[in-house]
Design a protein around this motif. Structure first.
Motif, PDB file in Angstrom:
ATOM      1  N   THR A 141      82.818   8.329  15.772  1.00  0.00           N
ATOM      2  CA  THR A 141      83.458   7.253  15.028  1.00  0.00           C
ATOM      3  C   THR A 141      82.827   7.200  13.650  1.00  0.00           C
ATOM      4  O   THR A 141      81.799   7.848  13.398  1.00  0.00           O
ATOM      5  CB  THR A 141      83.276   5.887  15.719  1.00  0.00           C
ATOM      6  OG1 THR A 141      81.876   5.527  15.661  1.00  0.00           O
ATOM      7  CG2 THR A 141      83.730   5.925  17.173  1.00  0.00           C
ATOM      8  N   LEU A 142      83.434   6.422  12.791  1.00  0.00           N
ATOM      9  CA  LEU A 142      82.894   6.280  11.441  1.00  0.00           C
ATOM     10  C   LEU A 142      81.453   5.785  11.495  1.00  0.00           C
ATOM     11  O   LEU A 142      80.578   6.299  10.796  1.00  0.00           O
ATOM     12  CB  LEU A 142      83.766   5.308  10.636  1.00  0.00           C
ATOM     13  CG  LEU A 142      83.346   5.055   9.189  1.00  0.00           C
ATOM     14  CD1 LEU A 142      83.435   6.338   8.369  1.00  0.00           C
ATOM     15  CD2 LEU A 142      84.231   3.964   8.570  1.00  0.00           C
ATOM     16  N   GLN A 143      81.183   4.826  12.362  1.00  0.00           N
ATOM     17  CA  GLN A 143      79.850   4.250  12.429  1.00  0.00           C
ATOM     18  C   GLN A 143      78.833   5.200  13.059  1.00  0.00           C
ATOM     19  O   GLN A 143      77.715   5.345  12.558  1.00  0.00           O
ATOM     20  CB  GLN A 143      79.865   2.929  13.198  1.00  0.00           C
ATOM     21  CG  GLN A 143      78.524   2.201  13.196  1.00  0.00           C
ATOM     22  CD  GLN A 143      77.962   1.993  11.794  1.00  0.00           C
ATOM     23  OE1 GLN A 143      78.688   1.677  10.848  1.00  0.00           O
ATOM     24  NE2 GLN A 143      76.647   2.206  11.636  1.00  0.00           N
ATOM     25  N   THR A 144      79.216   5.864  14.151  1.00  0.00           N
ATOM     26  CA  THR A 144      78.252   6.757  14.800  1.00  0.00           C
ATOM     27  C   THR A 144      77.905   7.936  13.901  1.00  0.00           C
ATOM     28  O   THR A 144      76.752   8.373  13.844  1.00  0.00           O
ATOM     29  CB  THR A 144      78.770   7.281  16.154  1.00  0.00           C
ATOM     30  OG1 THR A 144      79.942   8.087  15.955  1.00  0.00           O
ATOM     31  CG2 THR A 144      79.092   6.146  17.105  1.00  0.00           C
ATOM     32  N   ARG A 175      78.028   7.915  10.637  1.00  0.00           N
ATOM     33  CA  ARG A 175      77.215   7.396   9.531  1.00  0.00           C
ATOM     34  C   ARG A 175      75.735   7.407   9.930  1.00  0.00           C
ATOM     35  O   ARG A 175      74.858   7.773   9.136  1.00  0.00           O
ATOM     36  CB  ARG A 175      77.641   5.975   9.160  1.00  0.00           C
ATOM     37  CG  ARG A 175      76.948   5.445   7.901  1.00  0.00           C
ATOM     38  CD  ARG A 175      77.234   3.973   7.682  1.00  0.00           C
ATOM     39  NE  ARG A 175      78.642   3.703   7.528  1.00  0.00           N
ATOM     40  CZ  ARG A 175      79.304   3.782   6.369  1.00  0.00           C
ATOM     41  NH1 ARG A 175      78.661   4.156   5.277  1.00  0.00           N
ATOM     42  NH2 ARG A 175      80.589   3.497   6.314  1.00  0.00           N
ATOM     43  N   GLU A 176      75.466   7.035  11.178  1.00  0.00           N
ATOM     44  CA  GLU A 176      74.091   7.063  11.674  1.00  0.00           C
ATOM     45  C   GLU A 176      73.546   8.490  11.683  1.00  0.00           C
ATOM     46  O   GLU A 176      72.385   8.736  11.329  1.00  0.00           O
ATOM     47  CB  GLU A 176      74.035   6.459  13.077  1.00  0.00           C
ATOM     48  CG  GLU A 176      74.333   4.964  13.109  1.00  0.00           C
ATOM     49  CD  GLU A 176      74.489   4.426  14.523  1.00  0.00           C
ATOM     50  OE1 GLU A 176      74.283   5.213  15.469  1.00  0.00           O
ATOM     51  OE2 GLU A 176      74.816   3.234  14.677  1.00  0.00           O
ATOM     52  N   GLU A 196      77.743   9.131   1.320  1.00  0.00           N
ATOM     53  CA  GLU A 196      76.351   8.983   1.755  1.00  0.00           C
ATOM     54  C   GLU A 196      75.474  10.096   1.181  1.00  0.00           C
ATOM     55  O   GLU A 196      74.359   9.846   0.714  1.00  0.00           O
ATOM     56  CB  GLU A 196      76.273   8.991   3.286  1.00  0.00           C
ATOM     57  CG  GLU A 196      76.806   7.742   3.962  1.00  0.00           C
ATOM     58  CD  GLU A 196      75.862   6.552   3.830  1.00  0.00           C
ATOM     59  OE1 GLU A 196      74.700   6.747   3.446  1.00  0.00           O
ATOM     60  OE2 GLU A 196      76.299   5.412   4.122  1.00  0.00           O
ATOM     61  N   GLU A 206      90.910   8.521  10.954  1.00  0.00           N
ATOM     62  CA  GLU A 206      89.478   8.252  11.079  1.00  0.00           C
ATOM     63  C   GLU A 206      88.661   9.464  10.656  1.00  0.00           C
ATOM     64  O   GLU A 206      87.593   9.336  10.069  1.00  0.00           O
ATOM     65  CB  GLU A 206      89.113   7.840  12.508  1.00  0.00           C
ATOM     66  CG  GLU A 206      87.633   7.515  12.639  1.00  0.00           C
ATOM     67  CD  GLU A 206      87.288   6.715  13.875  1.00  0.00           C
ATOM     68  OE1 GLU A 206      86.321   5.929  13.822  1.00  0.00           O
ATOM     69  OE2 GLU A 206      87.975   6.883  14.894  1.00  0.00           O
TER      70      GLU A 206
END
Length: 460
Positions: free
Chosen positions: A223-226, A228-229, A281, A270
């Protein structure tokens, strides 16, 4: 004249409009143009012509073995836990090195060496030393040569890393793909965060000159959030280069991908958001967008070469050594001489049979025409440096650029109207928006591309 490097802009409308299949241009003509009509005799002639040019060398050694299958992988690999399988391969590889090097002028310096795969660290230390001694015995290695190796961090320890550095490797690359455990499980590549941190700490302690890591976006459960991590953790590792590959789901070509749950793949929208976030980033963390899927620190050789418009591409990706000719060794490897490309047999049995008979293990190849060489120069300038100086090309090849490429310049007008490229009487400059779509610009100069879409991945 040196142009300031632009940034990169993510224009969603343009990306959707131009997201079509195109070659990655690690060569021109693309490898799809190699044919079985090119023989070992043709290769010998190409090597003889290469000796006349006296170009420095780049060497590639393919180690095809892996202990387990990573479901995302698109490489030519042999999966086996039986380490004895490497012994006959190394024996044949040594013989190929001997037979081919006998045809190459021994005075030619080697400026680059790369071991790829597969998993080169499938080999134990004795096997690594065996192959290394064969290389150094048969080739003239420059003391300042770039010597790189790809490793799987799951199968190394501190002693192995230090051994690689001591024997002569000064650059190293390893795959992270994704830090998320659910993603790792889905693609059959489980490597805990601690393992990756250890691998990087050992590499830095061993004082390698450069470290490259690979990420892949578009994998199941991302996902976008995972992701990003994952990107943030990767930046914290502080590698010199980061490559962010786009996962292509092609189970009809790579059967192992059938193990990946289709419904778990991120949706196209996505996936684009993940790419946009990744670029933001990394560039905000001072990594420079080199092109395609590569990022590098501003003081890295790739970034400096691009700034000076001397960056190049070959079958190994971006390179700073523009004048070298590449010789590939091992099953599936590709050699890239100035006017000929040659691929070895892919199947081990065919490779072994050819080498055992002291023949060059040629499967297919292509002899480049003068037009191929000219178009390669144009395409690689655009792909590598986002810029082309028309007059320099015209003087080098004794042509009128605008007349020779009249159709291509006309075909670029819609791309120029969309803001992807800027064309003047002297220059072709890829814009900030066009950098992500550079393959769409380069393909305009590719006379082989018609009706070849099925062979290539999409540009984004």
């Amino acid at each position: 004249m040196v142009f300031a490097l632009p940034g990169v802009k993510f224009d969603l409308d343009m990306i959707k409009k131009y997201d079509t299949p195109a070659p990655r241009y690690t060569s021109y003509p693309p490898a799809t143009q190699l044919t079985e009509g090119f023989t070992s005799t043709d290769y010998q002639r190409a090597i003889a012509a290469s000796n006349q040019r006296k170009s420095p060398l780049s060497l590639y050694f393919h180690i095809p073995f892996c202990q387990s299958s990573c479901y995302f992988c698109g490489c030519n690999t042999v999966i086996s836990n039986n380490k004895n399988i490497a012994k006959p391969y190394l024996e044949h590889l040594e013989r190929e090195i001997k037979n081919t090097s006998n045809l190459i002028d021994p005075d030619r310096k080697v400026l680059q060496i790369h071991w790829g795969g597969g998993t080169p660290n499938y080999l134990d230390c004795d096997q690594v030393e065996f192959l290394w001694k064969s290389i150094t015995h048969h080739f003239n290695i420059d003391p300042q040569a770039e010597i790189s190796i790809e490793i799987n961090p799951r199968y190394v320890d501190k002693d192995y890393i230090f051994f690689l550095r001591e024997i002569g490797f000064n650059r190293i690359s390893f795959g992270i793909q994704d830090f998320n455990s659910q993603v790792q499980k889905a693609v059959n590549r489980i490597q805990p965060e601690e393992l990756l941190l250890d691998a990087m700490s050992w590499i830095k302690a061993a004082k390698f000159d450069s470290v490259n890591v690979d990420l892949i976006y578009g994998l199941p459960y991302q996902t976008l959030q995972t992701f990003r991590e994952t990107v943030k953790k990767t930046v914290a590792l502080d590698p010199d280069r980061i490559v962010v590959f786009n996962f292509a789901y092609v189970p009809w070509l790579k059967p192992a991908q059938k193990n990946i749950p289709l419904e778990a793949l991120p949706k196209p929208q996505e996936k684009l958001e993940i790419l946009k976030m990744t670029i933001e980033e990394l560039t905000n963390s001072q990594y420079r967008f080199i092109g395609m899927d590569h990022f590098a620190k501003p003081n890295d050789e790739l970034a400096i070469a691009q700034q000076n418009h001397t960056l190049q591409r070959n079958f190994q990706g971006y390179t700073t050594h523009a004048g070298t000719e590449l010789f590939g060794f091992g099953a599936t490897s590709i050699s890239m001489l100035h006017d000929a490309y040659v691929q070895n047999h892919k199947q081990l049995k065919d490779y072994y049979q050819a080498v055992a008979s002291d023949a060059l293990p040629v499967s297919k190849g292509i002899k480049l025409t003068a037009d191929d060489v000219l178009r390669r120069d144009v395409i690689m300038c655009i792909m590598s440096n986002f810029h082309l100086h028309k007059q320099k090309v015209a003087e080098k090849y004794h042509i009128n650029f605008d007349e020779y490429f009249a159709q291509e310049l006309d075909a670029l007008k819609p791309l120029e109207a969309d803001g992807l490229v800027s064309i003047s009487s002297k220059h072709i400059q890829v814009t900030e928006i066009g950098r992500l779509l550079v393959r769409n610009i380069a393909v305009v100069f590719d006379i082989y591309h018609h009706n070849q879409d099925k062979h290539f991945s999409r540009t984004i």
